[in-house]
Design an enzyme around this catalytic site. Structure first.
Site, mmCIF file in Angstrom:
data_model
loop_
_atom_site.group_PDB
_atom_site.id
_atom_site.type_symbol
_atom_site.label_atom_id
_atom_site.label_comp_id
_atom_site.label_asym_id
_atom_site.label_seq_id
_atom_site.Cartn_x
_atom_site.Cartn_y
_atom_site.Cartn_z
ATOM 1 N N LEU A 161 10.139 22.573 -70.026
ATOM 2 C CA LEU A 161 10.350 21.555 -71.066
ATOM 3 C C LEU A 161 11.682 20.850 -70.860
ATOM 4 O O LEU A 161 11.982 19.871 -71.540
ATOM 5 C CB LEU A 161 10.371 22.200 -72.460
ATOM 6 C CG LEU A 161 9.207 23.099 -72.872
ATOM 7 C CD1 LEU A 161 9.528 23.794 -74.197
ATOM 8 C CD2 LEU A 161 7.933 22.303 -73.010
ATOM 9 N N TYR B 191 12.113 6.980 -68.358
ATOM 10 C CA TYR B 191 11.720 8.334 -68.774
ATOM 11 C C TYR B 191 10.251 8.609 -68.406
ATOM 12 O O TYR B 191 9.939 9.642 -67.788
ATOM 13 C CB TYR B 191 11.944 8.445 -70.281
ATOM 14 C CG TYR B 191 11.238 9.582 -70.957
ATOM 15 C CD1 TYR B 191 11.587 10.903 -70.700
ATOM 16 C CD2 TYR B 191 10.198 9.346 -71.865
ATOM 17 C CE1 TYR B 191 10.932 11.954 -71.328
ATOM 18 C CE2 TYR B 191 9.550 10.385 -72.500
ATOM 19 C CZ TYR B 191 9.915 11.688 -72.223
ATOM 20 O OH TYR B 191 9.258 12.715 -72.834
ATOM 21 N N ARG C 104 0.584 5.086 -84.890
ATOM 22 C CA ARG C 104 0.410 5.497 -83.490
ATOM 23 C C ARG C 104 0.305 7.008 -83.373
ATOM 24 O O ARG C 104 -0.483 7.533 -82.594
ATOM 25 C CB ARG C 104 1.603 4.968 -82.686
ATOM 26 C CG ARG C 104 1.615 5.403 -81.265
ATOM 27 C CD ARG C 104 2.721 4.719 -80.476
ATOM 28 N NE ARG C 104 3.014 5.499 -79.299
ATOM 29 C CZ ARG C 104 3.932 6.443 -79.227
ATOM 30 N NH1 ARG C 104 4.716 6.706 -80.275
ATOM 31 N NH2 ARG C 104 4.103 7.111 -78.121
#
Ligand code: 15L
Length: 269
Positions: free
Chosen positions: A68, A133, A171
């Protein structure tokens, strides 16, 4: 019980996930800084992904890794380059050198953020990152494929939507991932005997989902979270947001409109 290294363990997703996985795996936690809620018997190794010596110490002796770590939103190129490109390569190389069997890589919906919301995509479409990113996450998926097919590492990339207690806006009604569902996907990656290299979408049972998650369902994924249960709150929050036509058009939302200056109509395909 497998010993599993979790990088990025101090972050928000890491903090939720380690609480959900601590009874299933012997967890070793790693991050740049100590998690604030670390218990005295937690196994913690401080490591910067750029520091290969520290990283090898963190990786030594584990059977699986949940990666992560890295920079979790858009950032300047030097930051993304170090944390997510160099750091991700170092992680896979350390996994290989230390004979780790499995890696679960936290990819992101932003690897494919520039598909319009009107299109339902599977994992077979070309990447369309919406940010530096997102591009670094597409790179991570490519590094993962190299180590899977060349060196036999078993790798699962999860293109995470948004992990929170409940979806925050319109979203997120499409991309929301309940923490328990993320834990379920991670467990498939760490345990399923047939995994070689897979990409899953990290979404719960959302009726508005942008993605065809057939690959995850084939491995037994049965999401429990339902974004629609929170619809009224999410739409009320959406109503308070300023209008942003590019963000509202594309799956990646505001990551798409940030620095956006393309001319003409947005893509319909
Ligand atoms: C991500 O990849 C980010 O890590 C997270 O902070 C959210 O912004 C999420 O995407 C999102 O798309 O909502």
């Amino acid at each position: 019980m497998q010993t599993v290294l979790m990088t990025g363990a101090a972050g928000d997703v890491g903090t939720r996930l380690r609480r959900l996985l601590k009874d299933t795996y012997r967890l070793r936690l790693s991050d740049l800084k100590r998690p604030a809620d670390l218990a005295p018997d937690d196994d913690f190794v401080q490591a910067d992904l750029a520091d290969t010596v520290a990283l090898n110490k963190a990786v030594a002796g584990v059977e699986g890794i949940v990666h992560l770590g890295g920079f979790g939103v858009e950032g300047p190129w030097p930051t993304i380059l170090q944390a997510n490109i160099v750091g991700c390569y170092n992680l896979f190389e350390a996994a290989y050198r230390n004979r780790v069997k499995r890696v679960v890589f936290a990819s992101s919906n932003h690897a494919v953020g520039f598909y319009p919301r009107s299109r339902r995509i599977g994992v077979d479409v070309p990447v369309r990152p919406d940010t530096r990113y997102g591009m670094s996450k597409a790179f991570g998926e490519a590094v993962a494929a190299l180590y899977a097919f060349k060196h036999g590492l078993r790798v699962t990339c999860i293109r995470i939507g948004n992990v929170t207690d409940q979806p925050a806006d319109r979203r997120r009604l499409s991309i929301w991932l309940a923490p328990q569902d993320l834990a379920q996907l991670v467990r498939i990656g760490l345990e399923h005997p047939d995994i070689r290299y897979e990409i899953f979408f990290g979404a719960s049972d959302n009726v508005r989902c942008f993605w065809d998650n057939a690959a995850a369902f084939r491995y037994g994924y049965r999401p429990q979270g339902r974004a629609e249960d929170f619809r009224d709150a999410a739409l009320a929050a959406q109503a308070k947001l300023p209008s942003d036509p590019i963000a509202e058009w594309y799956q990646g939302g505001p990551f798409c409109s940030e620095e956006y200056d393309a001319e003409g109509e947005p893509s319909v395909v």
